[in-house]
Design an enzyme around this catalytic site. Structure first.
Site, PDB file in Angstrom:
ATOM      1  N   GLY A 299      72.809  27.016  80.936  1.00 54.40           N
ATOM      2  CA  GLY A 299      72.292  27.745  79.788  1.00 54.40           C
ATOM      3  C   GLY A 299      73.388  28.447  79.016  1.00 54.40           C
ATOM      4  CB  SER A 300      73.167  31.058  76.489  1.00 45.38           C
ATOM      5  OG  SER A 300      72.488  32.135  77.128  1.00 45.38           O
TER       6      SER A 300
ATOM      7  CB  VAL B 173      71.071  33.645  80.090  1.00 42.92           C
ATOM      8  CG1 VAL B 173      70.151  33.595  81.301  1.00 42.92           C
ATOM      9  CG2 VAL B 173      70.269  33.956  78.835  1.00 42.92           C
ATOM     10  N   GLY B 174      74.001  33.608  81.486  1.00 40.17           N
ATOM     11  CA  GLY B 174      74.830  33.319  82.659  1.00 40.17           C
ATOM     12  C   GLY B 174      75.435  34.580  83.252  1.00 40.17           C
TER      13      GLY B 174
ATOM     14  CD  GLU C  85      76.714  22.576  81.693  1.00 44.11           C
ATOM     15  OE1 GLU C  85      77.182  22.971  80.600  1.00 44.11           O
ATOM     16  OE2 GLU C  85      75.724  21.857  81.790  1.00 44.11           O
TER      17      GLU C  85
END
Length: 597
Positions: A276-277, A280-281, A298
């Site tokens: 994801g982004s 959010v990571g 990733e």
């Protein structure tokens, strides 16, 4: 000659038999997966046929439901539940119980599971691609390239090399432990938690699931709220394959919901894989720190596409357009920054402009469009903001694709493929991840300049370098700080599933794919045991036994030099000292023993 001739005949016969066995397909049962409720055959009820308009803000998240709709037509598809933290914990515990049984299964049984999946995927390609297309707006061709081929290649690699990667790996024991045997074991971690994005709903479920299950783990996959409808169907395929081999169906679970659902999974799993982004990571990583579990991230990408002046412009222009438009705004494998040598800049721009003008966006299942819809509502507003910022700073749009017939009642979720020039790194378009069908093209004059431009980014996922000289392209690619490099090709690394996939900087860390990705699902355990047990065992030398002798440190100094000294002569002298001190210590001990007697 008489001795070697029979051996040669036997070796040839063995090779022929092995080749013939390859031609005989393994017996793989077929599975039946109910798809009656996902096929758009005109039998949908009136309730599931109206045009859906997603609410703004957090209104959707407060309903306890995840609403599903086709982004290309906005047709309502129904809803799935948004699981609460307690429900997520229950799912994880079910998987944990099933995993304890699964961890004991043979690789033969695990390969059987993979073959069943592979057989179903190959036989039902159109169905899988259609469902992916309806849920994300990508075309059938893009679904086949990004969903089917990559997944089949992953399965094929695991069938061929997976077991070998997970077998104990023997290592050297070093000079001090010559009498020991050393190895690394790769054991299941337990329950893997995967939180995956919407852009490739089929592959993003199967990719972590295949690695987790083959390495003996269970897995709980939190699918995106933007692609839950397709994910729930793909889950049925996995369940049917598990049932076919007699494995517990609870070994794999797919859960649906919003942020709190994902947070609960992070709090319960033994490892987290997130796609994801970057924003959010970072939150995932912060939450994982509470339980100190490993994380693979990733994240975003801003991949570069470099075209040197000696490249084949006609060929590279076609490749570049596909790189820019990959999956119609769902281009995690695409490119977002294009650098072209000034000597061929005009020619390259002319050719890509001609191609872009021929591209048409429209409902993908109509079959005549090159692009589908953007999956997420209002994403086109973000793309327009990036372009407007670039235009305000001097950029120029020189070409845009067209729209087909979208539908009178459909909400606008399309964005025209766009070529934009006169860009520079002060523009948001060249710094922020766009995730859309935009092709910003910038000139460069030297290899040194393009390397500097390519590295001027907070992202570091991949790069693609084109040159008439392969060694030159390779040299440029080697200087770009990223995790993936394709030389005279685009995104080829992901089709080589023996290779690790992942990035650096804001593109994340950790790897999918290859030995690295498979072992990342494992507890990596170091094991040392006696090589010739029970005849030779480790014995603590007398000088350093408790109570430590007065010459204990002197003994250690000599022992270290005897083992690791750079000069053979120095090592021999040290060895003599070691033996001398051992002899003296033994003599002293013997004398003390006689006196005591």
């Amino acid at each position: 000659m008489a001795f070697w001739w029979p051996l040669l005949v036997l070796a040839l016969a063995f090779a022929i038999c092995k080749f013939l066995l390859i031609l005989i397909p393994p017996k793989v049962p077929s599975i039946d997966v109910d798809a009656s409720d996902v096929l758009d055959d005109g039998s949908l009820t009136q309730e599931n046929s109206f045009i859906y308009v997603p609410p703004r803000g957090t209104a959707q998240q407060s309903s306890g439901k995840v609403q599903c709709y086709e982004p290309a037509t906005m047709k309502y598809l129904g809803y799935v539940p948004a699981l609460t933290p307690d429900e997520v914990k229950e799912q994880v515990e079910k998987v944990r119980k099933a995993q304890k049984m699964w961890a004991k299964t043979s690789f033969k049984k695990r390969r059987h599971f993979l073959r069943i999946l592979l057989k179903y995927i190959i036989k039902h390609q159109a169905l899988i691609c259609e469902i992916s297309s309806r849920d994300t707006g990508k075309t059938m061709v893009d679904a086949s390239l990004g969903e089917i081929m990559t997944t089949c290649e992953k399965i094929n690699w695991l069938l061929s090399e997976g077991e070998q990667c997970l077998k104990p790996e023997y290592r050297s024991s070093g000079r001090a432990m010559l009498h020991k045997r050393s190895k690394v074991e790769f054991l299941p971690l337990g329950v893997i938690g995967a939180i995956v994005s919407w852009n490739y709903p089929f592959h993003n479920i199967f990719n972590p699931m295949l690695a987790a299950v083959f390495s003996g783990n269970g897995i709980v996959i939190k699918i995106s709220e933007h692609a839950s409808w397709s994910g729930c169907f793909y889950f049925r395929i996995i369940q049917s394959a598990l049932a076919a081999i007699g494995a517990p169906e609870e070994l794999v679970e797919v859960i649906t919901g919003f942020a709190e659902t994902g947070e609960a999974l992070v709090a319960s799993a033994d490892k987290v894989i997130f796609v994801g982004s970057p924003g959010v990571g970072k939150m995932i990583m912060s939450n994982a720190a509470e339980t100190l579990i490993p994380v693979t991230l990733e994240l975003g990408g801003k991949d570069v596409f470099i075209v040197c002046e000696d490249a084949d412009v006609d060929h590279v222009a076609q490749v570049a357009v596909r790189a820019a438009l990959q999956s119609s705004g769902q281009n995690c494998a695409g490119a977002e920054r294009f650098y072209v040598h000034r000597n061929i800049y005009a020619s390259f721009v002319s050719k890509v402009t001609k191609i872009i003008k021929s591209v048409t966006a429209g409902p993908p299942l109509a079959g005549k469009y090159d692009m589908g819809a953007l999956c997420m509502h209002a994403h086109s507003e973000k793309l327009e903001a990036l372009i407007n910022d670039a235009l305000d700073k001097g950029a120029e749009i020189i070409a845009r694709g067209s729209f087909g017939h979208i539908g009178e009642d459909a909400v606008d979720q399309y964005f025209p493929p766009t070529v934009i020039v006169n860009v520079n790194h002060s523009m948001r378009l060249m710094q922020e991840e766009a995730f859309g069908p935009i092709m910003p093209i910038m000139k460069f004059s030297s290899d040194e300049e393009v390397v500097r431009l390519a590295n001027d980014s907070k992202y570091g996922l991949g790069c693609n370098v084109f040159s008439g000289s392969q060694s030159r392209a390779r040299e440029i690619a080697s200087q770009i700080h990223c995790g993936l490099a394709a030389v005279n090709d685009f995104a080829a690394t992901y089709m080589c599933q023996s290779l690790p996939f992942g990035g650096v900087k804001n593109s994340g860390f950790g790897r999918f794919g290859g030995v690295e990705g498979l072992r990342a699902c494992c507890l990596v355990k170091s094991v040392v045991e006696d090589r010739w047990w029970p005849f030779i065992k480790t014995v603590i030398p007398k000088p350093i036994q408790y109570p430590v002798a007065e010459n204990g440190f002197e003994f250690q100094e000599s022992l270290v030099e005897a083992l690791y000294g750079l000069s053979v002569w120095d090592r021999l002298q040290a060895l003599v000292n070691v033996l001398k001190m051992l002899t003296e210590q033994n003599s002293t001990s013997g004398s003390r023993k006689k006196k005591n007697d």
